[in-house]
Design a protein around this motif. Sequence first.
Motif, PDB file in Angstrom:
ATOM      1  N   ALA A 267       0.833  -1.210   0.000  1.00 24.48           N
ATOM      2  CA  ALA A 267       0.000   0.000   0.000  1.00 24.48           C
ATOM      3  C   ALA A 267       0.861   1.250   0.000  1.00 24.48           C
ATOM      4  O   ALA A 267       0.510   2.263  -0.621  1.00 24.48           O
ATOM      5  N   SER A 268       2.003   1.202   0.690  1.00 26.97           N
ATOM      6  CA  SER A 268       2.917   2.344   0.679  1.00 26.97           C
ATOM      7  C   SER A 268       3.427   2.619  -0.722  1.00 26.97           C
ATOM      8  O   SER A 268       3.552   3.779  -1.135  1.00 26.97           O
ATOM      9  N   THR A 269       3.715   1.552  -1.477  1.00 30.06           N
ATOM     10  CA  THR A 269       4.142   1.728  -2.870  1.00 30.06           C
ATOM     11  C   THR A 269       3.075   2.462  -3.665  1.00 30.06           C
ATOM     12  O   THR A 269       3.371   3.389  -4.428  1.00 30.06           O
ATOM     13  N   ALA A 270       1.816   2.048  -3.490  1.00 34.13           N
ATOM     14  CA  ALA A 270       0.712   2.708  -4.193  1.00 34.13           C
ATOM     15  C   ALA A 270       0.601   4.173  -3.775  1.00 34.13           C
ATOM     16  O   ALA A 270       0.382   5.059  -4.613  1.00 34.13           O
ATOM     17  N   GLY A 271       0.773   4.442  -2.484  1.00 30.72           N
ATOM     18  CA  GLY A 271       0.706   5.820  -2.004  1.00 30.72           C
ATOM     19  C   GLY A 271       1.808   6.686  -2.585  1.00 30.72           C
ATOM     20  O   GLY A 271       1.570   7.840  -2.977  1.00 30.72           O
ATOM     21  N   GLN A 272       3.021   6.138  -2.677  1.00 29.53           N
ATOM     22  CA  GLN A 272       4.127   6.902  -3.247  1.00 29.53           C
ATOM     23  C   GLN A 272       3.886   7.206  -4.720  1.00 29.53           C
ATOM     24  O   GLN A 272       4.182   8.301  -5.198  1.00 29.53           O
ATOM     25  N   LEU A 273       3.334   6.238  -5.439  1.00 23.15           N
ATOM     26  CA  LEU A 273       3.066   6.456  -6.860  1.00 23.15           C
ATOM     27  C   LEU A 273       1.976   7.497  -7.066  1.00 23.15           C
ATOM     28  O   LEU A 273       1.963   8.202  -8.084  1.00 23.15           O
TER      29      LEU A 273
END
Length: 405
Positions: A267-273
């Motif tokens: 989810a953090s990856t999605a947030g960063q993107l």
Amino acid sequence: MREDGGADPAGQRGWLRCLLAGAVFVVCMAGTTLPTPLYPLYQQEFGFSELTVTVVYAVYAFGVIGVLLLAGNASDTVGRRPALLWGLGFAAASAGCFLAADGLPWLYAGRLFSGLSAGLFTGAATAYVLELAPPGGASRATFVATAANMGGLGCGPLLAGLLAEYASDPLTLPFVVHLALVAASVLVLLRLPETVTDRRPLSAVRPQRPALPPQVRAVFVPSAVAAFVGFALFGVFTSVSPAFLARYLHVDNHAVSGLVVALAFFASTAGQLAVSRVGVARSLPLGCAVLLAGLLLLGGALYTDTLALVVLSALVGGTGQGLAFRAAIAAVAQAAPADRRAAVISTLFVVAYAGISVPVIGVGLLADPLGLEGAGLVFIACMLVLIVLAAGYLLRRPVRAEARR
């Protein structure tokens, strides 16, 4: 593509190298979270307390901070490949310590080596991925680096949980597999080109002192608080959530424990993107708001012993962490003078990794008198105060428009 519509061999070769470097990045970062679903098994094996679990986990952060302060710019000096090879060496040493573990000292050593590995990799591998990409591919290469970093962190507990649950020797096989992946990564790295042209000997590496110029402070304060809270949330999730799931929710499946932790990193990856679409100026306060929601969901999960709320808190909290952290880095980098930018970003990382260690050890100290649930609720209350203060600060003094680029 070439102008005549054919494939561009140089571009394809550049993307292949970029993706291979990203794969090496994944392997290293996966090793840093590999022990997460195994901590309850180590507790049974060696008979230590929740406080000890959190200290074992936090040793990793001390290793990262030490490298950032003493050799954060090593790859700029000696080259990307030598720095990354050292990082893989520390990753192998970490796996070796866990394989040999017959008591706590081996676990402490394994986590310290893991922190040294991550400290070398975080900056060097990100730069290497970007430099190997073909011209005009910066945006896609940034995606590769971001996904490799946080995705690798998520793959660690997922891999270990699956192997621990469905294969034999749960305290051995995950680290044997990781050693094999590290060996393959060394072979890949040796085939990739060096991107630093002006290389100097190791003796030229100098400690990188934290810096906070006056013009950065207004942006740095809320950025640092958001980074601290986001990493603290990850620290608690990865250190004590498997024990909470097993003890209070009776979830003894290691694969499920690993998946719950992995979801937070994915989810953090999605947030960063999402930051590239939302914009830095809006992403920092939005990330704080989403982090706030994630903390409240985690509090609800602890209070009601509800698995669905644990999963939701991982997804929401991870997204908020990703939004806030990438926006924090971008805002601080834009506000910092060019000649001190690296030192300022290193300072932000030091604060972030302090969030992984200090609050996590605090939860461990409170776990004995209050229980894991009570300690978790105290932690959430403290983090809520910090994130509300950061959000209030941003409402009064929003990130300037120039930080949106």
